[in-house]
Structure formats: structure tokens, C-alpha cells
Design an enzyme around this catalytic site. Structure first.
Site, mmCIF file in Angstrom:
data_model
loop_
_atom_site.group_PDB
_atom_site.id
_atom_site.type_symbol
_atom_site.label_atom_id
_atom_site.label_comp_id
_atom_site.label_asym_id
_atom_site.label_seq_id
_atom_site.Cartn_x
_atom_site.Cartn_y
_atom_site.Cartn_z
ATOM 1 N N ARG A 106 -2.341 -5.556 -9.178
ATOM 2 C CA ARG A 106 -1.350 -6.565 -9.598
ATOM 3 C C ARG A 106 -1.550 -6.913 -11.070
ATOM 4 O O ARG A 106 -2.677 -7.071 -11.533
ATOM 5 C CB ARG A 106 -1.500 -7.835 -8.751
ATOM 6 N N HIS A 134 -5.407 -17.968 -1.484
ATOM 7 C CA HIS A 134 -6.869 -17.881 -1.321
ATOM 8 C C HIS A 134 -7.484 -19.247 -1.018
ATOM 9 O O HIS A 134 -8.678 -19.459 -1.261
ATOM 10 C CB HIS A 134 -7.571 -17.352 -2.594
ATOM 11 N N ARG A 155 -5.032 -16.531 10.476
ATOM 12 C CA ARG A 155 -4.812 -16.721 9.048
ATOM 13 C C ARG A 155 -3.335 -16.466 8.767
ATOM 14 O O ARG A 155 -2.797 -15.417 9.122
ATOM 15 C CB ARG A 155 -5.639 -15.718 8.265
ATOM 16 N N GLU A 206 -14.218 -16.373 5.053
ATOM 17 C CA GLU A 206 -12.927 -16.957 5.429
ATOM 18 C C GLU A 206 -12.791 -17.053 6.954
ATOM 19 O O GLU A 206 -12.200 -17.992 7.464
ATOM 20 C CB GLU A 206 -11.788 -16.121 4.830
ATOM 21 N N ASN A 256 -6.607 -12.010 11.567
ATOM 22 C CA ASN A 256 -6.007 -11.916 10.233
ATOM 23 C C ASN A 256 -5.085 -10.703 10.249
ATOM 24 O O ASN A 256 -5.539 -9.566 10.189
ATOM 25 C CB ASN A 256 -7.146 -11.753 9.212
#
Ligand code: AMP
Length: 396
Positions: A235, A174, A85, A379, A7
Site C-alpha cells: 500500500r 488496527h 474480528r 490481537e 478472523n
């Protein structure tokens, strides 16, 4: 046989050596601050942790050290594939892809959609190709799970040319996590995924909700970029689309500065004036910090709105799933969210909610409630599984 899962972030490389069948992790670690003098690599294996200085090291340097460690452990020949990823696959990738020069070009074409993330994925893929020549490599996209969104969910009401020529539409992110936890929730509920309409809430540094019908994403809160939707650590989530123009006129800030602030200086950080970290926010709110209380309250309010909007996409809801660092660990956020959603038939079991902590998960709803669950996301395991699946298909 093991799959190496990579990742790659803008200055980091997270990796794990995983058995796709069982999820067992043998070696994992994180290279951080790549390119800077303080770059370092952490390796975790067999309960032991080592840290190496990388002194301005690159992805290639980090890969070289991972390779050395695999040699030391005698595992290099046991690695059968590498799963990467990749954040943005645009409209092109609705499933994982075995990496070829054409696929790499297509990932490059998605760079304008994810200017920070996709170049890092490309650097990681190139470093891995050099370090493991001849080994199959697979790209698993954060966006591809959401390619099943119907047009009513993925189109913005904007000029058609923006959509046709520039790909202005909702993509969602996601996806690897939403897909994984939906599958796990079906197992916990002991019902086939194909019969279930689930709302999944991935609440970490980035936050999004997803409506999953029969294992397919039918709506989600993130859109063209991972800025849309819920309030997050730094965010803003949704703001009025007129904000940019207004602020540019009255403050003199440029579009780039406004966008950077909405991504990196907003969310919990801006509302609390204190931190982007939910754990610290909760501690400060408990001490009476007014900004921290406001940030936590707005987060939950907007999360509950997001969950309710996913119910519109599903029509019938069979369960709500919490995951990610906040979803798995914050009993306070889960309780406050359910308290705002009685009209969905959600009722909390307080002791089950307090007991559901990271590493365990489980149901948190009362017996007469719509099921609400905590599911620990994984993940890396999902990427290892999808990598194995696509390579088996290609070989077959
Ligand atoms: P992730 O990106 O999934 O690692 O999630 C990071 C977020 O989870 C941060 O906001 C953390 O503060 C939050 N988090 C982790 N542990 C806890 C905890 N025990 N209580 C509240 N939030 C937590």
C-alpha cells in the site's frame, strides 16, 4: 472455559481457542484460499500440526472441520463464546457488540466502507452461527478503539455533505492491536495506563501509528480506509489527493485500477521492484540492492514523520511502542526510526535493541531516553478478553 476467536479474511479464516484470562491458546489454525481448488486447512494443537485439503471449500466447510477437531479433543462443550474480528464498524460501534440480527445488519451497512473485509466477516459470523447455534457471538471491531478521536483529528477538510451523508471521515484501523500493546506497555513501564501518553506503531503487512492518551486513541495515521498514512508492504500510504485525476487523464487508467494499484502494487513492492516483505527487503538492501535500500529508507522516513505527528496529538509523550511483524523483529527499522527522532528525547540502547526479538520484547532505549519498547501484539487474546468482558456485562 474457552473463547473461539475467528478472523475471517476475503479468502481465509484464522482461528484460535483461547483462555480469555490467561491468553493460553489450545488450538489454532488457518484455512486459506477458500473457494479455490487449492483450499486447505491447517490445525495446530499440542505442538502437532495437521493439514487438510478443502478442495474449493467454503467458510462453512472450514468451520465444520474445526468443529470436528473440537469434538476429537473433547472441547466442544468447553467453548462458551465466539469472538469475531470485524474490520469496519463505522461510527456506529465504539465498543464490541454482542451479535444480534440488528448488529449483523449494521455490519452489513458498513460494507461500502470495507468492501473486501466486512463481507468476509459476515460470512464467518454466519458460518459460526450455523456451526454453534445458541452460542453467544461477539463482534470486536478494528475501528472502535479510534471512536474516541476528537473532531479535529477525525474530520477531513472536505464538503460537509460528504461527511454527513456518506460518512467521509477518518476511522482508523488496527485498534485491537494498538489497545492491546498500550496496555502491555503500561505494565512493562509499571505505570497506570491512565497516566500515560503513548505512541504505538503497529508495523506489519499493514502499518499504522496511534496516539494513545490514558488508554484512549486520540489520533492515528489510517483514515477513511486502511490506505492512508504510512508506506506499507503493497500500500502506498499518503499520496496527493490529486493523483487519481491526473493519472486517469494521462494514463487512461480507471479509478478502480488506480485504487487497486495503490492497495496492491505500491509500497515496498513498488519502490523496491522486488518484494512486499520487510525481511526480504532488508536482506536485499544488505546485499546492495538499490531499490530495496530506497524502499526501506522511505518507509523509515515516513514512519518517523508519522510518529512525530502523533506527538502533536499528545502534547507530552511518555513512551514509544513498536509492534507487528516488522516492529517486533526488525532491529534495523527500530534503530533507524529512533535515529530520526532525537528531538523527542529518543536514544537507542543498541544491545537491548538487538536482543529484543519476537516472543520477548522489552525496552530498547538508553536509560536517559524517552522509553521505547518492543511489545508483542496478541490481537486474538484481546478479542477473547473483549468478548468475555462484554458478555459478562450483558449477563450482569
Ligand atoms: P505481520 O503482518 O504482523 O505478520 O508482519 C509481516 C511483516 O513483518 C512482513 O513485512 C515481514 O517481512 C516482517 N518481518 C517478519 N519477521 C521479520 C524479521 N525478522 N525482520 C524484518 N521483518 C520481519
Amino acid at each position: 472455559m474457552w473463547t473461539l476467536v475467528l478472523n475471517s479474511g476475503s479468502s481465509s479464516l484464522k482461528f484460535a481457542l483461547i483462555d480469555p484470562a490467561s491468553g493460553e491458546t489450545h488450538l489454532s489454525g488457518l484455512a486459506e484460499r477458500l473457494g479455490a481448488e487449492a483450499a486447505s486447512l491447517r490445525l495446530d494443537s499440542g505442538g502437532k500440526r495437521q493439514t487438510h485439503a478443502l478442495h474449493g471449500g467454503s467458510y462453512a466447510e472450514a468451520m465444520r472441520l474445526v468443529l470436528n477437531e473440537l469434538d476429537t479433543l473433547g472441547l466442544r462443550s468447553e467453548v462458551w463464546a465466539i469472538g469475531h474480528r470485524v474490520v469496519h464498524g463505522g461510527s456506529r460501534f465504539s465498543s464490541p457488540a454482542s451479535i444480534t440480527p440488528e448488529v449483523l445488519d449494521a455490519i452489513r451497512e458498513c460494507v461500502p466502507l470495507a468492501p473486501l473485509h466486512n463481507p468476509a466477516s459476515i460470512a464467518g459470523i454466519e458460518a459460526a452461527m450455523n456451526a454453534f447455534p445458541g452460542l453467544p457471538q461477539v463482534a470486536v471491531f478494528d475501528t472502535s478503539f479510534h471512536q474516541t478521536l476528537p473532531e479535529v483529528a477525525y474530520r477531513y477538510a472536505v464538503p460537509e455533505e460528504w461527511f454527513r451523508q456518506h460518512g467521509v471521515r477518518r476511522y482508523g484501523f488496527h485498534g485491537i492491536s494498538h489497545a492491546f500493546v498500550a496496555g502491555e506497555a503500561a505494565r512493562m513501564l509499571d505505570r497506570p495506563l491512565a497516566d500515560l501518553n503513548l505512541i504505538t506503531a503497529h508495523l506489519g503487512n499493514g502499518c499504522s501509528v496511534c496516539a494513545v492518551s490514558a488508554g484512549r486513541s486520540v489520533d492515528t495515521s489510517m483514515g477513511l480506509t486502511p490506505l492512508e498514512g504510512l508506506v506499507m508492504g503493497t500500500r502506498s500510504g499518503n499520496v496527493d489527493p490529486g493523483l487519481h485525476d491526473y493519472l486517469a487523464r494521462v494514463s487512461g487508467l480507471t479509478l478502480t485500477q488506480i485504487t487497486a494499484a495503490l492497495n496492491r502494487e505500491s509500497g515496498f513492492l513498488a519502490l523496491s521492484g522486488l518484494t512486499n516483505d520487510m525481511r526480504e527487503l532488508e536482506e536485499a538492501a544488505a546485499r546492495g540492492h538499490v531499490g530495496a535500500r530506497l524502499a526501506a529508507d522511505i518507509f523509515v522516513y515516513r514512519l518517523a514523520q508519522g510518529i512525530a505527528s502523533m506527538a502533536v496529538a499528545l502534547g507530552r509523550v511518555d513512551g514509544l511502542v513498536f509492534t507487528g511483524g516488522i516492529g517486533e523483529n526488525s532491529a534495523t527499522v527500530r534503530a533507524a526510526t529512533l535515529a530520526r527522532l532525537p528531538f523527542l528525547g529518543l536514544k537507542l540502547d543498541e544491545s537491548a535493541n538487538s536482543a529484543a526479538v519476537r516472543g520477548q520484547g522489552g525496552p530498547i532505549s538508553a536509560p536517559d531516553s524517552l522509553p521505547a519498547l518492543v511489545v508483542n501484539t496478541n490481537e486474538e487474546w484481546m478479542i477473547a478478553r473483549e468478548t468475555a468482558e462484554i458478555l459478562t456485562k450483558v449477563a450482569g
